[in-house]
Design an enzyme around this catalytic site. Structure first.
Site, PDB file in Angstrom:
ATOM      1  CE1 TYR A 209      -3.875  -2.229   0.456  1.00  0.00           C
ATOM      2  CE2 TYR A 209      -2.539  -3.292   2.141  1.00  0.00           C
ATOM      3  CZ  TYR A 209      -3.644  -3.292   1.312  1.00  0.00           C
ATOM      4  OH  TYR A 209      -4.509  -4.346   1.332  1.00  0.00           O
TER       5      TYR A 209
ATOM      6  CG  HIS B  13      -7.195   4.774   1.457  1.00  0.00           C
ATOM      7  ND1 HIS B  13      -7.918   5.929   1.653  1.00  0.00           N
ATOM      8  CD2 HIS B  13      -7.914   3.791   2.069  1.00  0.00           C
ATOM      9  CE1 HIS B  13      -9.005   5.656   2.343  1.00  0.00           C
ATOM     10  NE2 HIS B  13      -9.026   4.373   2.616  1.00  0.00           N
TER      11      HIS B  13
ATOM     12  CG  PHE C  28      -5.151  -2.996   7.459  1.00  0.00           C
ATOM     13  CD1 PHE C  28      -4.767  -2.817   6.143  1.00  0.00           C
ATOM     14  CD2 PHE C  28      -4.599  -4.035   8.182  1.00  0.00           C
ATOM     15  CE1 PHE C  28      -3.846  -3.672   5.554  1.00  0.00           C
ATOM     16  CE2 PHE C  28      -3.680  -4.896   7.599  1.00  0.00           C
ATOM     17  CZ  PHE C  28      -3.298  -4.707   6.283  1.00  0.00           C
TER      18      PHE C  28
ATOM     19  CG  ASN D  41     -11.231  -1.345   8.608  1.00  0.00           C
ATOM     20  OD1 ASN D  41     -10.057  -1.530   8.921  1.00  0.00           O
ATOM     21  ND2 ASN D  41     -12.052  -2.327   8.301  1.00  0.00           N
TER      22      ASN D  41
ATOM     23  CG  ASN E 167     -14.122   2.742   5.515  1.00  0.00           C
ATOM     24  OD1 ASN E 167     -15.271   3.096   5.775  1.00  0.00           O
ATOM     25  ND2 ASN E 167     -13.841   1.904   4.544  1.00  0.00           N
TER      26      ASN E 167
END
Length: 188
Positions: free
Chosen positions: A16, A21, A66, A68, A114
């Site tokens: 990532y 994001h 992560f 969320n 999120n």
């Protein structure tokens, strides 16, 4: 001397690293590089570091939960350092802002993000300062897939400038206050 908890939102892991994001992580990494603060200590379900920057004591945090679940990490750090929401600055990606733009905001809803949703759930409030890094919206296709794709080549060419603008905005927020920083950076 007052202290600030500066949080960059993103997802952990090399997969990532360069995704849209992870703009919050990227800004925090740029700040760490410019300030000489290492964000390598494992704490608060994240990576953290602290030092003095811009005449402030700052605690830097990259939740490793992560997106969320980031609120848990942030709530834990706020409690540990005995800081309030007014001492919190969160850096995150924003679909509603074109790529290359950086906007500042105090409070507000999560807008479907999120990470911000998790913060609101864990903190019981959204009354904190934000640096919103524009990533734009996809012309076609799914938003979830878009935020988890890497920046395009032409975006990568100007990404460092975006990160530096974000760090400049952060510094002005700390030195001169949110109203002045908003009047300058939100007008760009």
């Amino acid at each position: 001397m007052a202290a600030k908890l500066i949080v960059g939102l993103g997802n952990p892991g090399p997969k990532y690293s360069w995704t849209r994001h992870n703009a919050g992580f990227m800004v925090l990494d740029r700040l760490a590089s410019l300030s000489g603060i290492q964000v390598t200590r494992k704490a608060f379900s994240g990576l953290s570091g602290d030092g003095n920057w811009s005449s402030e004591r700052v605690y830097l945090l990259k939740p490793q939960t992560f997106m969320n679940l980031s609120g848990r990490s942030v709530a834990e750090a706020l409690r540990f350092y005995k800081l309030s929401l007014s001492d919190l600055i969160v850096i995150h990606d924003d679909l509603d802002i074109p790529f290359g733009k950086v906007k500042l905001k105090e409070g507000g809803g999560h807008g479907g993000h999120n990470g911000l949703r998790s913060l609101a759930q864990e903190l019981g409030s959204s009354a904190y300062a934000r640096i919103r890094v524009g990533i734009g919206r996809p012309v076609h296709g799914d938003v979830v897939n878009f935020v988890l794709t890497n920046f395009a080549k032409e975006e990568m060419d100007s990404l460092l400038e975006v990160l530096d603008t974000s760090v400049d905005a952060l510094e002005m927020m700390i030195k001169e206050g949110m109203p002045k920083a908003m009047s300058i950076f939100n007008a760009r």
